[in-house]
Design an enzyme around this catalytic site. Structure first.
Site, PDB file in Angstrom:
ATOM      1  N   ARG A  36       0.871  -1.175   0.000  1.00  0.00           N
ATOM      2  CA  ARG A  36       0.000   0.000   0.000  1.00  0.00           C
ATOM      3  C   ARG A  36       0.907   1.223   0.000  1.00  0.00           C
ATOM      4  O   ARG A  36       1.586   1.504   0.974  1.00  0.00           O
ATOM      5  CB  ARG A  36      -0.905  -0.023   1.234  1.00  0.00           C
ATOM      6  CG  ARG A  36      -1.828   1.165   1.343  1.00  0.00           C
ATOM      7  CD  ARG A  36      -2.919   1.090   0.292  1.00  0.00           C
ATOM      8  NE  ARG A  36      -3.981   2.028   0.606  1.00  0.00           N
ATOM      9  CZ  ARG A  36      -4.462   2.885  -0.276  1.00  0.00           C
ATOM     10  NH1 ARG A  36      -3.987   2.926  -1.501  1.00  0.00           N
ATOM     11  NH2 ARG A  36      -5.425   3.700   0.068  1.00  0.00           N
ATOM     12  N   GLY A  37       0.936   1.921  -1.112  1.00  0.00           N
ATOM     13  CA  GLY A  37       1.864   3.023  -1.293  1.00  0.00           C
ATOM     14  C   GLY A  37       1.814   4.085  -0.214  1.00  0.00           C
ATOM     15  O   GLY A  37       2.855   4.551   0.251  1.00  0.00           O
ATOM     16  N   ASP A  82       1.155   3.844   2.824  1.00  0.00           N
ATOM     17  CA  ASP A  82       1.701   3.362   4.100  1.00  0.00           C
ATOM     18  C   ASP A  82       3.211   3.159   4.061  1.00  0.00           C
ATOM     19  O   ASP A  82       3.899   3.442   5.038  1.00  0.00           O
ATOM     20  CB  ASP A  82       1.078   2.005   4.489  1.00  0.00           C
ATOM     21  CG  ASP A  82      -0.358   2.114   4.952  1.00  0.00           C
ATOM     22  OD1 ASP A  82      -0.847   3.234   5.164  1.00  0.00           O
ATOM     23  OD2 ASP A  82      -0.997   1.057   5.100  1.00  0.00           O
ATOM     24  N   THR A  83       3.719   2.621   2.956  1.00  0.00           N
ATOM     25  CA  THR A  83       5.106   2.144   2.991  1.00  0.00           C
ATOM     26  C   THR A  83       5.995   2.584   1.835  1.00  0.00           C
ATOM     27  O   THR A  83       7.193   2.301   1.859  1.00  0.00           O
ATOM     28  CB  THR A  83       5.143   0.602   3.042  1.00  0.00           C
ATOM     29  OG1 THR A  83       4.653   0.073   1.816  1.00  0.00           O
ATOM     30  CG2 THR A  83       4.343   0.055   4.214  1.00  0.00           C
ATOM     31  N   ARG A  84       5.461   3.246   0.818  1.00  0.00           N
ATOM     32  CA  ARG A  84       6.266   3.554  -0.368  1.00  0.00           C
ATOM     33  C   ARG A  84       7.501   4.382  -0.032  1.00  0.00           C
ATOM     34  O   ARG A  84       8.589   4.104  -0.527  1.00  0.00           O
ATOM     35  CB  ARG A  84       5.455   4.295  -1.423  1.00  0.00           C
ATOM     36  CG  ARG A  84       6.269   4.603  -2.682  1.00  0.00           C
ATOM     37  CD  ARG A  84       5.516   5.433  -3.719  1.00  0.00           C
ATOM     38  NE  ARG A  84       4.187   4.979  -3.999  1.00  0.00           N
ATOM     39  CZ  ARG A  84       3.879   4.000  -4.861  1.00  0.00           C
ATOM     40  NH1 ARG A  84       4.833   3.381  -5.511  1.00  0.00           N
ATOM     41  NH2 ARG A  84       2.627   3.664  -5.059  1.00  0.00           N
ATOM     42  N   GLU A  94      -4.523  -7.489  -6.438  1.00  0.00           N
ATOM     43  CA  GLU A  94      -3.182  -8.046  -6.651  1.00  0.00           C
ATOM     44  C   GLU A  94      -3.000  -9.316  -5.837  1.00  0.00           C
ATOM     45  O   GLU A  94      -2.508 -10.321  -6.337  1.00  0.00           O
ATOM     46  CB  GLU A  94      -2.094  -7.049  -6.215  1.00  0.00           C
ATOM     47  CG  GLU A  94      -1.725  -6.023  -7.207  1.00  0.00           C
ATOM     48  CD  GLU A  94      -0.603  -5.121  -6.708  1.00  0.00           C
ATOM     49  OE1 GLU A  94      -0.301  -4.168  -7.427  1.00  0.00           O
ATOM     50  OE2 GLU A  94      -0.027  -5.349  -5.623  1.00  0.00           O
TER      51      GLU A  94
END
Length: 153
Positions: free
Chosen positions: A25-26, A28-30, A93
């Site tokens: 999840r971008g 949150d963690t990208r 995904e």
């Protein structure tokens, strides 16, 4: 240790464009964990797909990601985070990765970033909140919501 294990597995992979596919999840963690993981893997010579690389502007992102899952990657790292379940993109995904697992011999590595594995599996906390929203938004597509729930168990 994990990077060396993945590197050993990746050296035997010759027909894949990517050794690893990262699902995350971008928001949150990208810009933190996933970016550091991606950089470490690439520096170790482990080709890694993430959705903001290798996709040219204007290309069909869904098709590119599906191709990366079904044809170009051998190892899947799924970074579960607080808001992973709020993204239908991430959930789709994950469903695709798990469907592919039934017919292939790839490796799945779950990572739990700032979320308890039990919260993911039992769909409590932010995962319960996300699914309450999905059930409201996708009333006519209950089968899809059930696939997402099953993928997290």
């Amino acid at each position: 240790m994990a990077v060396s294990m993945v590197h050993e597995a990746s050296t035997s992979i010759t027909r894949y464009t990517n050794h690893i596919f990262l699902s995350f999840r971008g928001t949150d963690t990208r810009k933190n964990f996933t970016d550091h993981l991606y950089t470490a893997l690439m520096q170790a010579g482990i080709y890694t797909f993430r959705d903001d690389e290798r996709i040219e502007k204007g290309k069909n992102i869904k098709d590119k990601i599906e191709k990366a899952i079904l044809h170009e990657s051998k190892i899947f790292i799924v970074v579960f985070s607080k808001n992973y379940a709020s993204s239908t993109w991430c959930l789709n995904e994950l469903v695709k990765i798990l469907e592919y697992r039934k017919s292939s011999q790839h490796i799945d590595l779950p990572v739990f970033y700032d979320v308890n594995p039990a919260q993911v599996k039992k769909q409590t906390g932010s995962y319960a909140e996300a699914f309450a929203r999905h059930e409201e938004s996708f009333k006519s597509e209950k089968d899809m919501v059930q696939k997402w729930r099953a993928a997290l168990k």
